[in-house]
Write a protein that holds these residues in place. Sequence first.
Motif, short mmCIF file in Angstrom:
data_model
loop_
_atom_site.label_atom_id
_atom_site.label_comp_id
_atom_site.label_asym_id
_atom_site.label_seq_id
_atom_site.Cartn_x
_atom_site.Cartn_y
_atom_site.Cartn_z
N PHE A 192 17.93 12.74 63.89
CA PHE A 192 17.20 11.47 63.77
C PHE A 192 18.07 10.28 64.17
O PHE A 192 17.57 9.29 64.71
N LYS A 193 19.38 10.37 63.92
CA LYS A 193 20.28 9.33 64.43
C LYS A 193 20.21 9.26 65.95
O LYS A 193 20.16 8.18 66.54
N GLY A 194 20.26 10.42 66.59
CA GLY A 194 20.18 10.46 68.05
C GLY A 194 18.89 9.86 68.58
O GLY A 194 18.90 9.10 69.55
N ILE A 195 17.77 10.16 67.92
CA ILE A 195 16.48 9.62 68.36
C ILE A 195 16.48 8.10 68.27
O ILE A 195 15.89 7.41 69.11
N SER A 196 17.18 7.54 67.27
CA SER A 196 17.19 6.08 67.09
C SER A 196 17.83 5.35 68.27
O SER A 196 17.62 4.16 68.44
N PHE A 197 18.63 6.05 69.09
CA PHE A 197 19.28 5.42 70.23
C PHE A 197 18.50 5.61 71.53
O PHE A 197 18.94 5.16 72.59
N THR A 198 17.35 6.28 71.48
CA THR A 198 16.57 6.52 72.70
C THR A 198 15.47 5.48 72.86
O THR A 198 15.20 4.69 71.95
N SER A 199 14.83 5.50 74.02
CA SER A 199 13.66 4.65 74.27
C SER A 199 12.71 5.43 75.16
O SER A 199 12.96 6.60 75.49
N SER A 200 11.62 4.79 75.56
CA SER A 200 10.62 5.48 76.37
C SER A 200 10.95 5.46 77.85
O SER A 200 10.17 5.94 78.67
N ILE A 207 31.61 9.81 70.18
CA ILE A 207 30.61 8.94 69.56
C ILE A 207 31.22 7.58 69.25
O ILE A 207 30.60 6.53 69.48
N ASN A 208 32.45 7.58 68.75
CA ASN A 208 33.14 6.32 68.47
C ASN A 208 33.33 5.51 69.75
O ASN A 208 33.08 4.29 69.78
N GLU A 209 33.75 6.17 70.83
CA GLU A 209 33.97 5.48 72.11
C GLU A 209 32.65 4.95 72.68
O GLU A 209 32.59 3.84 73.21
N ALA A 210 31.59 5.76 72.59
CA ALA A 210 30.29 5.32 73.11
C ALA A 210 29.75 4.13 72.33
O ALA A 210 29.11 3.25 72.90
N GLU A 211 29.98 4.12 71.01
CA GLU A 211 29.54 2.97 70.19
C GLU A 211 30.28 1.71 70.63
O GLU A 211 29.69 0.62 70.71
N GLN A 212 31.58 1.82 70.91
CA GLN A 212 32.37 0.66 71.32
C GLN A 212 31.87 0.10 72.64
O GLN A 212 31.93 -1.12 72.86
N HIS A 213 31.38 0.95 73.54
CA HIS A 213 30.93 0.50 74.85
C HIS A 213 29.40 0.38 74.94
O HIS A 213 28.87 0.13 76.03
N GLY A 214 28.70 0.60 73.83
CA GLY A 214 27.25 0.40 73.81
C GLY A 214 26.49 1.34 74.71
O GLY A 214 25.46 0.96 75.29
N ASP A 215 26.94 2.60 74.85
CA ASP A 215 26.28 3.57 75.73
C ASP A 215 25.30 4.41 74.92
O ASP A 215 25.66 5.43 74.33
N SER A 216 24.04 4.01 74.89
CA SER A 216 23.02 4.68 74.08
C SER A 216 22.75 6.10 74.57
O SER A 216 22.49 7.01 73.77
N LEU A 217 22.78 6.31 75.89
CA LEU A 217 22.50 7.63 76.44
C LEU A 217 23.54 8.65 75.98
O LEU A 217 23.20 9.75 75.55
N VAL A 218 24.81 8.28 76.04
CA VAL A 218 25.88 9.17 75.58
C VAL A 218 25.75 9.42 74.07
O VAL A 218 25.95 10.55 73.60
N LEU A 219 25.42 8.39 73.30
CA LEU A 219 25.25 8.56 71.86
C LEU A 219 24.14 9.55 71.53
O LEU A 219 24.31 10.44 70.69
N ALA A 220 22.99 9.41 72.20
CA ALA A 220 21.86 10.31 71.94
C ALA A 220 22.22 11.76 72.25
O ALA A 220 21.95 12.67 71.45
N LYS A 221 22.86 11.99 73.40
CA LYS A 221 23.21 13.36 73.81
C LYS A 221 24.20 13.99 72.83
O LYS A 221 24.03 15.14 72.41
N ASN A 222 25.25 13.26 72.46
CA ASN A 222 26.30 13.85 71.64
C ASN A 222 25.91 13.95 70.17
O ASN A 222 26.38 14.86 69.47
N MET A 223 25.07 13.05 69.68
CA MET A 223 24.57 13.21 68.31
C MET A 223 23.68 14.45 68.21
O MET A 223 23.67 15.14 67.18
#
Length: 654
Positions: free
Chosen positions: A197-205, A160-176
């Motif tokens: 709910f944190k994971g949902i905040s990184f998703t889109s339609s 999660i820390n690495e994905a935040e550094q690289h701005g990868d929303s898909l990885v953040l949603a899956k791992n959260m």
Amino acid sequence: MQKLKPATLRMVRRFLFTGLFVAYALVAKAQTATIEQCMKNVQAATSDEARLTALIRLCEEHASMQKDSLWKYAVMTRSYAAAQNNERKKSLAEVAVINACLRLGKTDSALTLIEPEILRNPLEKTNTRSIYFTLAAQKIDCFGDAFNYRDALSALYKIINEAEQHGDSLVLAKNMNTVGVIQYNLDHVPDAFSWYFKGISFTSSTQKFDAPLAALYINLAETYRWVEKLDSAQYYISKAIPLCERSENLFFLANAIRVKASIYKQLKQYDLAESTMLNCIIIREKLEGKLQYSNEQLALANIYMNAMQTDKAIKILTDALAQNPVVQKMDPLAISYYKSLAKCYKLKGDDKNYEETLEKLIAAKDAFYEENYSRSIAELQTKYEFEKKESTIIRQKLDLTQKNYLFYGSLITLGFVMTLSWLLFKNYRRRQKLAMDKALYKEKILSGVAVKEAEEKERKRIAADLHDNLGAYAASIVSNLDQIELQELNEATAIPLQELRNNSQAIVAQLGDTIWALKKDALSLTDISDRLKIFIQRVQRSYPQVAMDVEEQIENDRLLPPSQAFHLFSILQEAIINALKHSRCKRVQVTLTSKEQWSIEVADDGIGIDEKHVAGSNNGISNMQKRAAEFGWEVSWKKTLPGTNVSISPATTN
């Protein structure tokens, strides 16, 4: 024996492949439209390279493929990748084999394959980053299958820390989502809700988020069902199922339908619960084969038991257990089966079968606890054996008086309380460890922020000191020199004073450029363009015969750190001064472009630069090259008709 020619070998290979592929396809019976199209693409491929690409795409649908078919296609993909000189596709083939191992329960084999692949696909390289995140998630799946939640959470916080550094929303949603599942399994329900709910905040339609968003909604529905908020559970499961269908993810769809059936059971709508669970079993059997002994069949039996259709429940349970007559170690599912079967016999009033099932339940528990706890809780095991013997006496003497039942019941309760106390203590220790891991992770983040803030504060202080001290002194020198009338001085004195005046003005200008860069947290390409315009106005007085202009073609106004902005500005200054001093030009044009990448060109219409002059790298050109290399930029000089074109841009990588 005569050897076959290479062309003949390829024809034979393709013929054999086509025959095997058709056989696999007939067995597998593609479960989704996407899988069906992928199989057609594999079959239609006219080269080994094209077939490998199609196989990799097919294996990406692993969540919706029958597990044995997935293994065959994964091995086939690895075979084709081995013959290709493409490291990325070889790694993707290994990812397919790892997914197949996980589906078959071969966790140790999966871990053995994951470690070397992570080394070959580091996070730092852009073209391997997505593979790195996939492998890291597979490793966490291995920890989860082994109920090793401590290592799983530690690895998840890192990803999660690495994905935040690289701005990868898909990885953040899956791992959260995965963190939330582990928190739910540890009975940390509020934490589970928070992570979902944190994971949902990184998703889109957008379509790429369909599957991870479906998983988040499914787990939210299950958690709301667990806390008996059935309205919320129904709301989220109704949002999850269309996403599962749109993404054609049969694994998620089966889970969603299972949760929906459980909701119907709690609402006592048993007919709907039964039909829904049967649909779930149909989908799961497409993926796993016949599910005689599974969580889904157990859930169906529990629906029948709650609906007082005990005969149906007993048949499902006994048929499944008949497929697994030997109680396996580390098999909590067998314990759940015997518990449900014992309840059914008790509801039916069948004391004989109830007693026999209780004996099997004790044997299943004995095998499970022996494997998990014999080494570390010898004393508890002794008490458990005592409990088992006393329980056997109780079952053999069902006609004893109420007093005896109370006596033996107290002994059972004592053993249960002691076992529960030990489990609670272990759970407390585990929660303390997880809390410590989270605290360390937060401390690391806060430390990084504090260091950055300290650096920013120091940078601004230096800029203020330069402005208030050196800047004031330099400006004072220029002002004093301006007050001296050069005409009244003799030639020997006037020339040094004029040089001193020019150098003082240069110091003021250079200090101004440095302070301009240091005072801001970040500078955009537009800021640099505006500063170039000021610089051109300053030098224009010395070169009135040269027309100078700055043109901006900026669609994406990028931000640069102060040090990078200052060095880029210095490179452009040097390029402009070189053109004015050496090219004999009549026009200098600076063009700043920023779309997907940025680049800056300084063009003149002079005599053109000599390539030997560039190769010789005089001090000015050498300084430009060193400044650019420090930040990974490229500077190039190109002779044009007429003039010279100097280009600065980020270095490209293969």
